[in-house]
Scaffold this motif. Sequence first.
Motif, PDB file in Angstrom:
ATOM      1  N   ILE A  68       0.853  -1.189   0.000  1.00 31.58           N
ATOM      2  CA  ILE A  68       0.000   0.000   0.000  1.00 31.58           C
ATOM      3  C   ILE A  68       0.885   1.233   0.000  1.00 31.58           C
ATOM      4  O   ILE A  68       1.804   1.353   0.805  1.00 31.58           O
ATOM      5  N   ASP A  69       0.601   2.161  -0.900  1.00 29.45           N
ATOM      6  CA  ASP A  69       1.388   3.379  -1.032  1.00 29.45           C
ATOM      7  C   ASP A  69       0.703   4.524  -0.295  1.00 29.45           C
ATOM      8  O   ASP A  69      -0.309   5.043  -0.756  1.00 29.45           O
ATOM      9  N   PRO A  70       1.255   4.944   0.859  1.00 30.84           N
ATOM     10  CA  PRO A  70       0.648   6.043   1.616  1.00 30.84           C
ATOM     11  C   PRO A  70       0.598   7.356   0.816  1.00 30.84           C
ATOM     12  O   PRO A  70      -0.275   8.177   1.046  1.00 30.84           O
ATOM     13  N   GLN A  71       1.508   7.538  -0.113  1.00 31.29           N
ATOM     14  CA  GLN A  71       1.496   8.745  -0.937  1.00 31.29           C
ATOM     15  C   GLN A  71       0.271   8.757  -1.851  1.00 31.29           C
ATOM     16  O   GLN A  71      -0.282   9.807  -2.147  1.00 31.29           O
ATOM     17  N   TYR A  72      -0.160   7.594  -2.289  1.00 35.06           N
ATOM     18  CA  TYR A  72      -1.323   7.492  -3.171  1.00 35.06           C
ATOM     19  C   TYR A  72      -2.631   7.495  -2.382  1.00 35.06           C
ATOM     20  O   TYR A  72      -3.568   8.190  -2.734  1.00 35.06           O
ATOM     21  N   ALA A 128      -5.927   5.766   7.816  1.00 34.51           N
ATOM     22  CA  ALA A 128      -6.849   4.668   7.536  1.00 34.51           C
ATOM     23  C   ALA A 128      -7.822   4.562   8.705  1.00 34.51           C
ATOM     24  O   ALA A 128      -7.440   4.758   9.857  1.00 34.51           O
ATOM     25  N   VAL A 129      -9.070   4.267   8.404  1.00 36.03           N
ATOM     26  CA  VAL A 129     -10.088   4.019   9.426  1.00 36.03           C
ATOM     27  C   VAL A 129     -10.375   2.525   9.411  1.00 36.03           C
ATOM     28  O   VAL A 129     -10.678   1.960   8.360  1.00 36.03           O
ATOM     29  N   ILE A 130     -10.273   1.902  10.580  1.00 33.62           N
ATOM     30  CA  ILE A 130     -10.516   0.468  10.681  1.00 33.62           C
ATOM     31  C   ILE A 130     -11.639   0.232  11.678  1.00 33.62           C
ATOM     32  O   ILE A 130     -11.494   0.509  12.874  1.00 33.62           O
ATOM     33  N   SER A 172       0.245   0.218  10.264  1.00 32.14           N
ATOM     34  CA  SER A 172       1.131   1.031  11.103  1.00 32.14           C
ATOM     35  C   SER A 172       2.598   0.774  10.774  1.00 32.14           C
ATOM     36  O   SER A 172       3.416   1.685  10.840  1.00 32.14           O
ATOM     37  N   LYS A 173       2.930  -0.434  10.371  1.00 30.64           N
ATOM     38  CA  LYS A 173       4.315  -0.758  10.021  1.00 30.64           C
ATOM     39  C   LYS A 173       4.790  -0.009   8.776  1.00 30.64           C
ATOM     40  O   LYS A 173       5.992   0.201   8.619  1.00 30.64           O
ATOM     41  N   ILE A 174       3.853   0.397   7.919  1.00 28.57           N
ATOM     42  CA  ILE A 174       4.259   1.146   6.724  1.00 28.57           C
ATOM     43  C   ILE A 174       4.003   2.643   6.875  1.00 28.57           C
ATOM     44  O   ILE A 174       4.077   3.397   5.925  1.00 28.57           O
ATOM     45  N   GLY A 175       3.689   3.060   8.115  1.00 34.08           N
ATOM     46  CA  GLY A 175       3.612   4.477   8.414  1.00 34.08           C
ATOM     47  C   GLY A 175       2.269   5.145   8.215  1.00 34.08           C
ATOM     48  O   GLY A 175       2.188   6.364   8.143  1.00 34.08           O
ATOM     49  N   ILE A 176       1.197   4.361   8.160  1.00 38.40           N
ATOM     50  CA  ILE A 176      -0.139   4.947   8.004  1.00 38.40           C
ATOM     51  C   ILE A 176      -0.753   5.150   9.386  1.00 38.40           C
ATOM     52  O   ILE A 176      -0.815   4.228  10.193  1.00 38.40           O
ATOM     53  N   ASN A 177      -1.180   6.389   9.657  1.00 40.49           N
ATOM     54  CA  ASN A 177      -1.866   6.719  10.905  1.00 40.49           C
ATOM     55  C   ASN A 177      -3.234   6.048  10.917  1.00 40.49           C
ATOM     56  O   ASN A 177      -3.823   5.807   9.852  1.00 40.49           O
ATOM     57  N   LEU A 178      -3.757   5.794  12.104  1.00 43.80           N
ATOM     58  CA  LEU A 178      -4.981   5.008  12.217  1.00 43.80           C
ATOM     59  C   LEU A 178      -6.051   5.656  13.078  1.00 43.80           C
ATOM     60  O   LEU A 178      -5.746   6.294  14.085  1.00 43.80           O
ATOM     61  N   VAL A 179      -7.301   5.444  12.682  1.00 41.97           N
ATOM     62  CA  VAL A 179      -8.454   5.663  13.540  1.00 41.97           C
ATOM     63  C   VAL A 179      -9.054   4.276  13.722  1.00 41.97           C
ATOM     64  O   VAL A 179      -9.480   3.640  12.750  1.00 41.97           O
TER      65      VAL A 179
END
Length: 100
Positions: free
Chosen positions: A2-6, A11-13, A29-36
């Motif tokens: 998954i490309d966080p730039q794209y 992300a909402v889970i 989270s391991k690829i640097g995406i913040n979470l709700v």
Amino acid sequence: MIDPQYYGPWAVIAGGSEGVGAGFADELSKIGINLVLIARKPGPLEETAAKARANGVEVRTLALDLLVPDALDQIKLSPTTSRSACSSSTPAPTATATSS
């Protein structure tokens, strides 16, 4: 991958405290995406959030049963999803409703 730039920085889970939801939280989270993370059980929800935070991302939690009639209102009113509650320069996700 998954490309966080794209896809964006957040992300909402729903169901993010256990099982598949917790697995998604860990991987994202391991690829640097913040979470709700939204889930019914506060204990497991906070455990999953702590594991994700250990990967260096921002995590916001909301203990909520999405089947209750006013769930969308609770999401809209929650400081977890409010832009004014942001403590960083990264904008928080906004809650939207869709019908199927």
